[in-house]
Design a protein around this motif. Structure first.
Motif, PDB file in Angstrom:
ATOM      1  N   GLN A   1       6.475 -12.798  -1.200  1.00 61.87           N
ATOM      2  CA  GLN A   1       7.143 -11.599  -0.705  1.00 61.87           C
ATOM      3  C   GLN A   1       7.938 -10.932  -1.831  1.00 61.87           C
TER       4      GLN A   1
ATOM      5  N   ASN B   1       8.012  -5.646   4.393  1.00 64.56           N
ATOM      6  CA  ASN B   1       8.173  -6.345   3.111  1.00 64.56           C
ATOM      7  C   ASN B   1       7.564  -7.750   3.181  1.00 64.56           C
TER       8      ASN B   1
ATOM      9  N   ILE C   1       3.741  -7.870   2.912  1.00 66.97           N
ATOM     10  CA  ILE C   1       3.187  -7.795   1.557  1.00 66.97           C
ATOM     11  C   ILE C   1       2.949  -9.200   1.014  1.00 66.97           C
TER      12      ILE C   1
ATOM     13  N   ARG D   1      -0.604 -10.589  -0.294  1.00 65.80           N
ATOM     14  CA  ARG D   1      -0.798 -11.134  -1.643  1.00 65.80           C
ATOM     15  C   ARG D   1      -1.398 -12.550  -1.583  1.00 65.80           C
TER      16      ARG D   1
ATOM     17  N   LEU E   1      -3.713  -5.276   1.040  1.00 61.71           N
ATOM     18  CA  LEU E   1      -2.523  -5.219   0.195  1.00 61.71           C
ATOM     19  C   LEU E   1      -2.044  -3.777   0.023  1.00 61.71           C
ATOM     20  N   ASP E   2      -2.984  -2.872  -0.218  1.00 63.21           N
ATOM     21  CA  ASP E   2      -2.606  -1.459  -0.323  1.00 63.21           C
ATOM     22  C   ASP E   2      -1.971  -0.973   0.972  1.00 63.21           C
TER      23      ASP E   2
ATOM     24  N   ALA F   1      -0.351  -2.776   3.150  1.00 58.88           N
ATOM     25  CA  ALA F   1       0.985  -3.360   3.281  1.00 58.88           C
ATOM     26  C   ALA F   1       2.009  -2.578   2.467  1.00 58.88           C
ATOM     27  N   HIS F   2       1.631  -2.160   1.251  1.00 53.27           N
ATOM     28  CA  HIS F   2       2.547  -1.372   0.424  1.00 53.27           C
ATOM     29  C   HIS F   2       2.828  -0.010   1.056  1.00 53.27           C
TER      30      HIS F   2
ATOM     31  N   LYS G   1       5.212  -0.416   3.887  1.00 49.85           N
ATOM     32  CA  LYS G   1       6.586  -0.590   3.430  1.00 49.85           C
ATOM     33  C   LYS G   1       7.202   0.744   3.033  1.00 49.85           C
TER      34      LYS G   1
END
Length: 512
Positions: free
Chosen positions: A21, A308, A311, A315, A366-367, A369-370, A373
């Motif tokens: 994280q 957050n 993420i 990952r 992942l993209d 998740a960003h 956020k």
């Protein structure tokens, strides 16, 4: 013995595992360090009589102390017990809590008891001793456990926890908003009642004026113009009366919807609109105080923390996934031989999975998740900005309403004197009847404006109280309940407030 050693090593590795994280840093508040204090904000009201906040923050003032009207207090209590939207908010907390428990359970090994029987037929040519049907019985335990080296499961657990906390804050915000909505709707009803009374008085005066002018016209001493002018005031007042009666019924219907049941017949006697006794001197504090007072801001931050944590899970999906599976028990060709010596069996099968080609799925996750956020950051900052704006608007209104109402009161007095003098001049033949009608219309408009301003001032005080975080406590000085802990107000009302209105135990403790 070997199996126990492997488990011990796995536990050691698991406890030393990392999490991917990102380090969380609270975004800076995108507002000024202080609320506006000059110009229109400069003159804030002081305490009126015995009603004073005594310097306490809004979040520390119970709504029973803020609202002095016993009728309103009882209606708020009913709403908190019966409002359906609030029930949904409470159930959403229960739902989020269950989802968190599901995510947390993934941290622990899954152990299942298993028993079975298998029957196999083998072709005669391949069977031994000509036996084509064989049976096998098994009883034992099966276990599986993912070694969370990279914190994937823990990140998902943290995400579920923050979502649960966000939902709990949303439930708290819903309760505070309900208190404000009930109070605003109640004050709206009182203002319509006052408008109806003014309209009723105007109707009586207009009817009397119309009867006099009609009588003069019938006797040949008055003009039809005076009659028609008197009639316009009378019919306009009648139309307003019907509109206000409709508004009164609709306002009560809206209040009934908020409280979740018809208004009881045994409600306490209420206070009039101009004697509500609301606290007028609650300090605004600093914008930074809103971060801990406003549940909607805390809800937004918890959602940001959930994004957050997600993420970290996204990952970890790029790294190897290690799972331990095993089973142990007994196996026998006959049911009565399951627990005889020599029937024990066990299996241990560690497995490692390394993603090689997923068609870009992990990278896209992942993209995503960003992006989520970043959306959470924007929503959090918007929640702070909205809270700042609500407080600033409330302070601007609180600073100006008293002078506005004082001016409207003087205007109403002047309009009343104008009407009295116009009637006197008309009776003495100095002015036409038009002057009387104009003065009567102006007085009626001034009275309505004064009532509307008084209602708006009270609504502003209520909204400012909730904008500053007030409305969660029932009584000043009681221990605040956790955000996920509803309270039975009807049961609490039957006890002594100073000692028995304590907060319900925190359900959050069971979820930590």
């Amino acid at each position: 013995m070997r199996k126990h050693s492997l488990i011990a090593v796995a536990v050691t590795l698991f406890s030393a595992g990392c999490t991917l994280q990102p380090h969380y840093e609270r975004p800076a508040a995108p507002v000024a360090a202080t609320f506006p204090s000059s110009g229109v904000y400069a003159t804030q009201p002081t305490a009126s009589g015995a009603a004073s906040a005594h310097g306490q923050a809004a979040a520390d003032i119970g709504w029973r102390e803020f609202f002095a009207d016993p009728r309103l207090q009882r209606i708020i209590e009913i709403a908190l017990a019966n409002n359906r939207d609030l029930r949904v908010a409470v159930l959403n907390v229960d739902q989020a809590r269950a989802q968190y428990r599901i995510a947390r359970a993934e941290l622990f090994p899954a152990i299942d008891a298993k028993g079975g029987k298998s029957v196999t037929r083998t072709p005669k040519d391949f069977s031994q001793f000509g036996q084509t049907i064989s049976e096998q019985y098994t009883v034992g335990l099966e276990a599986s456990w993912e070694l969370d080296f990279w914190g994937r499961v823990r990140s998902l657990k943290d995400q579920a926890l923050e979502q649960y906390l966000s939902t709990a804050q949303a439930r708290k915000a819903a309760e505070i908003a309900l208190v404000s909505q009930v109070a605003d709707q109640y004050l709206q009803m009182l203002s319509v009642d006052d408008l109806l009374k003014v309209t009723e008085d105007t109707l009586k005066t207009a009817q009397s004026s119309y009867d006099i002018t009609k009588l003069k016209f019938d006797n040949g001493t008055g003009s039809e113009l005076d009659v028609r002018q008197a009639e316009t005031v009378l019919e306009a007042a009648r139309a307003n009366q019907q509109a206000q009666a409709r508004a009164r019924a609709q306002a009560e219907n809206a209040l009934v919807l908020l409280i979740g049941e018809p208004l009881p017949a045994d409600l306490p006697t209420g206070r009039p609109l101009d004697d509500q006794g609301l606290l007028t001197d609650i300090p605004a504090g600093l914008p930074s105080d809103l971060l801990t007072r406003r549940p909607d801001i805390m809800e937004a931050e918890a959602s940001l923390l959930a994004a957050n944590a997600n993420i970290g899970a996204a990952r970890a999906a790029f790294l190897p996934k290690i799972t331990l599976t095993g089973s142990g028990g007994t196996t026998s060709l006959t049911l009565d031989g399951l627990f005889k010596p020599g029937s024990a069996t066990w299996n241990f099968a560690p497995q490692i999975t390394l993603p090689i080609f997923e068609g870009g799925q992990n990278l896209a996750n992942l993209d995503l998740a960003h992006v989520q956020k970043n959306i959470g950051i924007a929503k959090y900052e918007k929640a702070i900005q909205s809270a700042f704006r609500e407080v600033a608007d409330g302070l601007a209104a609180r600073s100006t309403y008293d002078e506005q109402i004082a001016a409207l009161e003087r205007n109403t007095f002047a309009q009343q004197r104008t009407l009295d003098l116009s009637q006197l001049r008309y009776q003495n033949g100095v002015d036409s009847y038009l002057q009387v009608l104009t003065a009567q219309t102006n007085l009626y408009s001034a009275q309505q404006l004064l009532i509307d301003a008084r209602a708006a001032r009270l609504a502003n005080l209520v909204d400012l109280y909730t904008a500053l975080g007030g409305g969660w406590l029932q009584h000043t000085g009681e221990t605040p309940r956790p955000a996920d802990a509803p309270v039975d107000y009807q049961a609490a009302q039957a006890t002594v407030p100073a000692s028995a209105s304590k907060a319900a135990p925190a359900k959050a403790a069971s979820a930590s």
